[in-house]
Design a protein around this motif. Structure first.
Motif, PDB file in Angstrom:
ATOM      1  N   ARG A   1      -1.098   4.294  -1.552  1.00  0.00           N
ATOM      2  CA  ARG A   1      -2.076   4.930  -0.655  1.00  0.00           C
ATOM      3  C   ARG A   1      -1.366   5.784   0.399  1.00  0.00           C
ATOM      4  O   ARG A   1      -1.805   6.901   0.710  1.00  0.00           O
ATOM      5  CB  ARG A   1      -2.917   3.860   0.036  1.00  0.00           C
ATOM      6  CG  ARG A   1      -3.788   3.048  -0.917  1.00  0.00           C
ATOM      7  CD  ARG A   1      -4.440   1.876  -0.194  1.00  0.00           C
ATOM      8  NE  ARG A   1      -5.197   1.043  -1.109  1.00  0.00           N
ATOM      9  CZ  ARG A   1      -6.525   1.052  -1.210  1.00  0.00           C
ATOM     10  NH1 ARG A   1      -7.220   1.863  -0.457  1.00  0.00           N
ATOM     11  NH2 ARG A   1      -7.144   0.266  -2.063  1.00  0.00           N
ATOM     12  N   VAL A   2      -0.284   5.252   0.950  1.00  0.00           N
ATOM     13  CA  VAL A   2       0.461   6.011   1.953  1.00  0.00           C
ATOM     14  C   VAL A   2       1.047   7.283   1.339  1.00  0.00           C
ATOM     15  O   VAL A   2       1.060   8.350   1.966  1.00  0.00           O
ATOM     16  CB  VAL A   2       1.558   5.132   2.570  1.00  0.00           C
ATOM     17  CG1 VAL A   2       2.435   5.937   3.511  1.00  0.00           C
ATOM     18  CG2 VAL A   2       0.939   3.958   3.316  1.00  0.00           C
TER      19      VAL A   2
ATOM     20  N   TYR B   1       0.820  -1.210   0.000  1.00  0.00           N
ATOM     21  CA  TYR B   1       0.000   0.000   0.000  1.00  0.00           C
ATOM     22  C   TYR B   1       0.855   1.262   0.000  1.00  0.00           C
ATOM     23  O   TYR B   1       0.470   2.285   0.585  1.00  0.00           O
ATOM     24  CB  TYR B   1      -0.927  -0.013   1.221  1.00  0.00           C
ATOM     25  CG  TYR B   1      -1.819  -1.222   1.274  1.00  0.00           C
ATOM     26  CD1 TYR B   1      -2.905  -1.345   0.417  1.00  0.00           C
ATOM     27  CD2 TYR B   1      -1.565  -2.263   2.158  1.00  0.00           C
ATOM     28  CE1 TYR B   1      -3.720  -2.465   0.457  1.00  0.00           C
ATOM     29  CE2 TYR B   1      -2.371  -3.386   2.204  1.00  0.00           C
ATOM     30  CZ  TYR B   1      -3.450  -3.474   1.348  1.00  0.00           C
ATOM     31  OH  TYR B   1      -4.251  -4.586   1.387  1.00  0.00           O
TER      32      TYR B   1
ATOM     33  N   PHE C   1      -8.023   4.083   3.588  1.00  0.00           N
ATOM     34  CA  PHE C   1      -7.441   3.358   4.716  1.00  0.00           C
ATOM     35  C   PHE C   1      -8.449   2.680   5.639  1.00  0.00           C
ATOM     36  O   PHE C   1      -8.039   1.842   6.445  1.00  0.00           O
ATOM     37  CB  PHE C   1      -6.588   4.319   5.567  1.00  0.00           C
ATOM     38  CG  PHE C   1      -5.385   4.847   4.859  1.00  0.00           C
ATOM     39  CD1 PHE C   1      -4.222   4.110   4.794  1.00  0.00           C
ATOM     40  CD2 PHE C   1      -5.423   6.074   4.239  1.00  0.00           C
ATOM     41  CE1 PHE C   1      -3.113   4.591   4.128  1.00  0.00           C
ATOM     42  CE2 PHE C   1      -4.318   6.573   3.571  1.00  0.00           C
ATOM     43  CZ  PHE C   1      -3.152   5.817   3.518  1.00  0.00           C
TER      44      PHE C   1
ATOM     45  N   PHE D   1      -2.307   2.218   9.479  1.00  0.00           N
ATOM     46  CA  PHE D   1      -3.623   2.396   8.881  1.00  0.00           C
ATOM     47  C   PHE D   1      -4.610   3.027   9.853  1.00  0.00           C
ATOM     48  O   PHE D   1      -5.554   3.696   9.430  1.00  0.00           O
ATOM     49  CB  PHE D   1      -4.158   1.049   8.397  1.00  0.00           C
ATOM     50  CG  PHE D   1      -3.723   0.701   7.007  1.00  0.00           C
ATOM     51  CD1 PHE D   1      -4.617   0.740   5.957  1.00  0.00           C
ATOM     52  CD2 PHE D   1      -2.417   0.359   6.740  1.00  0.00           C
ATOM     53  CE1 PHE D   1      -4.221   0.437   4.672  1.00  0.00           C
ATOM     54  CE2 PHE D   1      -1.997   0.062   5.463  1.00  0.00           C
ATOM     55  CZ  PHE D   1      -2.908   0.087   4.416  1.00  0.00           C
TER      56      PHE D   1
ATOM     57  N   TRP E   1       6.233   3.702   8.512  1.00  0.00           N
ATOM     58  CA  TRP E   1       6.192   3.276   7.109  1.00  0.00           C
ATOM     59  C   TRP E   1       7.574   2.839   6.616  1.00  0.00           C
ATOM     60  O   TRP E   1       7.701   1.841   5.907  1.00  0.00           O
ATOM     61  CB  TRP E   1       5.664   4.420   6.239  1.00  0.00           C
ATOM     62  CG  TRP E   1       5.795   4.145   4.786  1.00  0.00           C
ATOM     63  CD1 TRP E   1       4.986   3.374   4.014  1.00  0.00           C
ATOM     64  CD2 TRP E   1       6.829   4.623   3.914  1.00  0.00           C
ATOM     65  NE1 TRP E   1       5.448   3.343   2.718  1.00  0.00           N
ATOM     66  CE2 TRP E   1       6.570   4.104   2.635  1.00  0.00           C
ATOM     67  CE3 TRP E   1       7.935   5.441   4.108  1.00  0.00           C
ATOM     68  CZ2 TRP E   1       7.397   4.386   1.558  1.00  0.00           C
ATOM     69  CZ3 TRP E   1       8.755   5.723   3.036  1.00  0.00           C
ATOM     70  CH2 TRP E   1       8.482   5.197   1.779  1.00  0.00           C
TER      71      TRP E   1
END
Length: 1087
Positions: free
Chosen positions: A48-49, A45, A203, A164, A140
């Protein structure tokens, strides 16, 4: 794949709470039983992050200014170097250290949070959100390391869950913060609501973990609860935040006028019911499955609450938008205007929602849809005053669009479009055509033509998309044309009018939220068409770039910003949108010539957009950018734009990655240092975009200047070539002669930079300083990459370097201030002060050199020991055993002093000498700069951790005693400092008894008291330092007897150093007790 609640959730959840050993056992059992188990791999992901954290990072780095950017640049370069040296643990801890240093830089930056400076609570809240963001970035980065996944699987799963769970709160807050600083606080709750929508969708929906292997035979191809990242706790928090945080923000910021008008009441209702509608729609994707396991019950809740929310939202929009902004176009008097608009809005919305959710499909509901659409169109036509001769047109359009929804007939849709053009054209011509005004730099008639043409194209594209696949290009051309029309219209209506009013009036003609709304709507529709395979990737790429380019108008008022942004996006995005990975067997990878071609196109595009970049820098900094900043920004932009080419298609080619790193590094260096640029390069710019000239541009290309900055080019070249060597772009590892040339060149360029920037007095000093830098560079390079003659020549090089230190120190004084000129003139005093500062700078330079040498030798000896250990355990039981052996602290004891001497005792000796010289010089600098501060020893003592086991100087010193020099130096320094300060007090007091009595100077009681107190603090220091040498457990009664003596000392003493000694003594006793206890517990476990 989709989410399905598992019936055996309790048992699975208990397994997910086990530690890493339990995870391993469950993994073995899961292979046989088809259960969920841990599986290390890449984090899935990252996109998205990036959507959540990158805008926040840009905003925080912008308000942090140069200190934050410089800290990030240096820290990331260090992390990259550690990662290239395969020091994975060091790279990860370097990232966390960089984030911590960045947070400290934010605190120390005076103008970081100017908007919150008037409120302490708001200031603390901003700092807390910023630190939480850095913590999430560190999480992350940590889950990316494979060694972390292998050694701590349970920790990695927890970190992924925390990531998340927290990103929606932190990222939405920071992004709203940035938008509020840009456009004001008036509509902040709506901005916050939009960001929460985006992050909730990214998320908060059920998603499988990146680190759990989902065996699907037990679940019919659906995800089990145990494979999901988040649970019911996170789901409830996200739902509560989505529903209430925008409303609470509105109440907090507009509490003085919550019920002052109908618009204010509608704002309250909209901020509650619009998130409720979004939540109900998200529940169709599994958002509320943590609350309702029965899907039938969930559907009933969705319909009932959705109907109520839709009714309230439509009524509020009528009051807040329709009658507030477009009331002049409604020709029917009250109360019929409210009735007709309500019928039109409710009927159209109800019919559309019923069709989208599949509620229309049988013989009973189909006429209901037709009736709703006809009633809505007829009411809207009456409300706007459509003439009776044109009233059949909207009714026909509504009837046939309802028929199209039911039978998907292209004929019905075509008739509907043709009929809908009639009321649209009448409305535009009747209200705007005859106005003789100019709008956005064009006559209003031209704007009307674009509006009608764009509407016709928009209505015709769905019909074109229903044609056979061979004619699909017609729909794609219509989409691209419509995107261009929208860009041109919004550029005229929003951007040009803002320029005309000098951005002093907000939303003059076209509101900013409409720019965002049309952009989001266009991107969503394009994504849906691509998902349904109705358009090709080329048209998706073109329309996406055009729609995204419109957002640039919100930040920069320039007539060409939209088209410059579109050009850059068209040049940058092909590696991401045109060369997507196809099936599992492979993808459409670029060929090398294609990659080079795209890189050239990116460079040309950045060059063509240089004026827009100039205006962007001017808007960002508030000043005219310098020529060095412009040049660095152009190179940095080109490098960052080329990053997708390398990361997506040429990640296996080292030369491409090295080139990318060098280009980005050069751009960053030019941006941060802003060196002067030749005046001849000004042909780039026109009169409206002329960069600020550097102060010493003439000193390079003409007359001399007082404070030259041209040596900055030498520093930039030095850093760039060093990065090229570290990344193997320059093969100094293979060619000794090239290595020597590189080392000498780096030393010469660094020495010339230091001489030209800081030491401009005498040529002989320049020669000595350049020689010292050449020696340091040669020593560091050939220690890191030794040759056959390194053991014989490098000690002599180090000796020359050490010998040059006092020569340069004394030469600086002799050349700057001759002996015969020491008369008491004012110029001589100024020279004395300059001499003092210059000598302190020289000492600092030598301390840095010795620190670098000691650190390099420490790393080299550690690599030698690691290589020997790996050779020793080759052929052992397995990789896990070898890893465990390498991580044992006692493994280094296997290497005797003789073996260390055979491998490189000269390195250990020189490393120890360099460490001691660095520590001594730092103590001298501490005496000069702070007057001998006691607190500085806490910072300086860790330098002694660079000491090594030595066959010549410290034969008994090993890895077990590595912390002894640190604690012993701190204790010794504080004891000597306390004695010296006490002697100074006594000497001043008894040097003149009258003076001592008059000023309250120390007497005999004062002297004896503080000597006794100093003696009372020493037992703890002696015991702790002896413990740090041998780690032998002391009796608890000894610590109980000696530790309490420090408390009265800290209270009674008059000397600050003695008080500091007492406090550290109590800390030493506590640490000694805890370490002894842990050693005893570990021994009992082994037994």
């Amino acid at each position: 794949m989709e989410y399905r609640p598992s019936g055996s959730g309790a048992g699975m959840r208990s397994a997910s709470r086990m530690d890493s050993m339990s995870l391993g056992r469950e993994g073995i059992r899961g292979r046989r039983e088809g259960e969920v188990r841990f599986a290390p791999g890449s984090f899935q992901y990252n996109g998205r992050v990036a959507v959540a954290l990158v805008p926040s990072a840009i905003f925080l780095s912008g308000i942090g200014g140069k200190p934050v950017l410089a800290t990030l640049t240096v820290g990331l370069m260090v992390c990259y170097i550690l990662d290239s040296l395969h020091l994975k643990q060091g790279a990860m801890f370097g990232i966390w250290g960089t984030l911590g240093a960045t947070g400290l830089a934010m605190i120390l930056t005076g103008s970081t949070f100017t908007a919150s400076s008037t409120s302490l609570a708001l200031h603390v809240s901003c700092l807390f959100v910023s630190f939480q963001f850095m913590f999430l970035v560190g999480i992350w980065a940590s889950v990316q390391f494979r060694w972390m996944q292998l050694e701590n699987p349970a920790v990695v799963l927890s970190l992924e869950r925390v990531l998340f769970a927290c990103i929606p709160f932190t990222a939405s807050t920071i992004q709203t913060w940035g938008v509020v600083m840009a456009v004001g606080m008036t509509n902040a709750p709506y901005y916050y609501m939009v960001f929460l929508f985006e992050l909730y969708w990214l998320f908060a929906l059920p998603m499988p973990s990146s680190f759990r292997l989902k065996t699907e035979r037990s679940y019919g191809g659906q995800f089990a609860e145990e494979a999901l990242i988040q649970g019911s706790l996170e789901g409830s928090f996200h739902t509560m935040a989505l529903m209430f945080l925008p409303l609470l923000l509105h109440i907090g910021s507009h509490h003085a006028r919550l019920f002052s008008s109908a618009n204010a009441i509608c704002d309250l209702l909209l901020l509650f019911f619009v998130p409720l509608l979004f939540q109900l729609y998200a529940s169709t994707k599994g958002a509320l499955n943590w609350l309702y396991k029965d899907q039938h019950l969930l559907q009933q809740v969705r319909l009932m609450n959705g109907a109520i929310a839709l009714l309230v939202v439509i009524l509020c929009l009528e009051v807040r938008v329709v009658f507030y902004s477009f009331g002049q176009y409604i020709q029917i008097p009250s109360p019929w205007n409210y009735i007709l608009v309500t019928i039109a809005a409710l009927g159209g919305a109800a019919g559309l929602v019923a069709y989208l959710f599949g509620l229309i499909g049988d013989a009973l509901t189909a006429p209901l849809l037709t009736s709703l659409m006809v009633a809505a169109s007829f009411s809207a036509s009456i409300a706007i005053g459509l003439p009776w001769m044109f009233l059949p047109a909207p009714v026909i359009a509504a009837y046939f669009i309802a028929q199209f929804f039911l039978n998907k007939s292209i004929v019905s849709y075509t008739i509907s479009v043709v009929a809908a053009v009639v009321p649209l054209t009448w409305f535009v011509v009747h209200n705007f055509w005859y106005l003789n005004i100019w709008l956005g730099g064009a006559p209003l008639q031209t704007i009307c033509k674009y509006i009608i043409g764009g509407a016709v194209v928009a209505m015709g594209v769905p019909a074109l998309s229903l044609l056979p696949n061979k004619l699909r290009y017609a729909a794609e051309a219509g989409l691209v044309i419509h995107a261009l029309i929208v860009c041109h219209l919004e550029n005229r209506l929003y951007n040009f009018t803002s320029i005309y009013y000098f951005s002093m009036e907000d939303d003059v003609v076209y509101p900013s939220y409409m720019v965002v709304f049309t952009t989001v709507l266009g991107l969503v529709l394009v994504h849906r068409l691509v998902a349904d395979k109705r358009i090709s990737s080329v048209s998706c790429w073109l329309t996406t770039c055009f729609y995204l380019s419109k957002l640039s108008m919100l930040f920069l008022s320039s007539p060409h910003v939209v088209w410059a942004a579109a050009l850059l996006l068209l040049a940058v995005t092909p590696p991401l949108l045109l060369y997507k990975t196809g099936n599992k067997g492979g993808g459409f990878k670029m060929k090398p010539w294609q990659g080079m071609g795209h890189a050239a196109i990116i460079g040309i595009s950045v060059w063509l957009c240089r004026f827009t970049l100039f205006e962007a820098l001017q808007w960002w900094t508030g000043l005219t950018p310098s020529d060095g900043l412009i040049l660095g920004s152009l190179i940095l932009s080109a490098g960052v734009a080329c990053a997708p080419i390398v990361t997506q298609h040429f990640s296996h080619i080292q030369s491409a990655k090295r080139a990318l790193v060098l280009v980005i590094s050069v751009g960053l260096l030019l941006t941060l240092m802003q060196p002067p640029v030749p005046e001849a390069w000004t042909f780039w710019w026109d009169k409206a975009h002329m960069p600020e000239r550097s102060a010493d541009s003439l000193s390079i290309y003409g007359a001399a200047a007082e404070t030259p900055t041209w040596p900055t080019w030498l520093l930039i070249v030095t850093i760039t070539i060093s990065l090229a060597a570290l990344t193997s772009a320059i093969p100094i590892q293979d060619v000794v002669e090239l290595r020597l040339v590189y080392a000498v060149g780096m030393g010469v360029s660094t020495g010339v930079y230091l001489c030209a920037q800081y030491f401009l007095q005498a040529a002989i000093l320049h020669v000595l300083l350049v020689a010292a830098m050449v020696c340091a560079s040669v020593f560091l390079v050939f220690t890191h990459l030794p040759s056959a003659t390194s053991p014989r020549l490098l000690p002599w090089v180090f000796a020359i370097l050490v010998g040059l230190c006092p020569v340069i120190y004394l030469a600086e004084g002799q050349l700057r201030f001759r002996t015969g000129d020491r008369a008491g003139s004012e110029d001589n005093y100024i020279t004395l002060f300059a001499l003092e500062g210059s000598r302190v700078s020289l000492l600092g330079l030598y301390a840095a050199i010795f620190m670098a040498i000691a650190f390099e030798i420490k790393l080299k000896l550690a690599s030698i020991i690691a290589d020997k250990l790996s050779d020793k355990v080759v052929g052992g039981p397995g990789p896990k055993y070898r890893l465990a052996q390498q991580r044992k602290p006692s493994s280094t004891s296997a290497f005797s002093v003789k073996k260390l001497a055979a491998e490189g005792a000269w390195m250990a000796t020189i490393g120890n000498v360099a460490t001691l010289l660095c520590f001594s010089i730092c103590l001298i600098l501490n005496l000069h700069l702070t007057g001998g501060s006691d607190r500085s020893i806490v910072v300086l003592a860790p330098i002694l951790l660079l000491l090594n086991q030595d066959a010549n100087l410290s034969t008994g010193f090993g890895d077990r005693q590595r912390y002894f020099p640190l604690t012993a130096a701190a204790s010794g320094y504080l004891i000597v400092s306390a004695g010296y300060r006490l002697w100074i007090e006594v000497w001043h007091g008894y040097h003149s008894s009258d003076w001592g009595l008059q000023t309250g100077g120390p007497g005999l009681f004062y002297l004896v008291k503080n000597i006794i107190l100093l003696m009372l603090t020493t037992p703890n220091h002696f015991l702790f330092n002896r413990f740090m040498w041998n780690y032998l457990k002391q009796s608890d009664i000894t610590l109980l007897l000696t530790t309490p003596m420090n408390l009265p000392v800290a209270i009674i003493t008059d000397i600050v150093s003695i008080r500091f000694l007492a406090c550290i003594g109590m800390v030493y006793a506590l640490v000694q007790y805890l370490i002894s206890r842990n050693i005893r517990i570990a021994g009992m476990r082994l037994i």
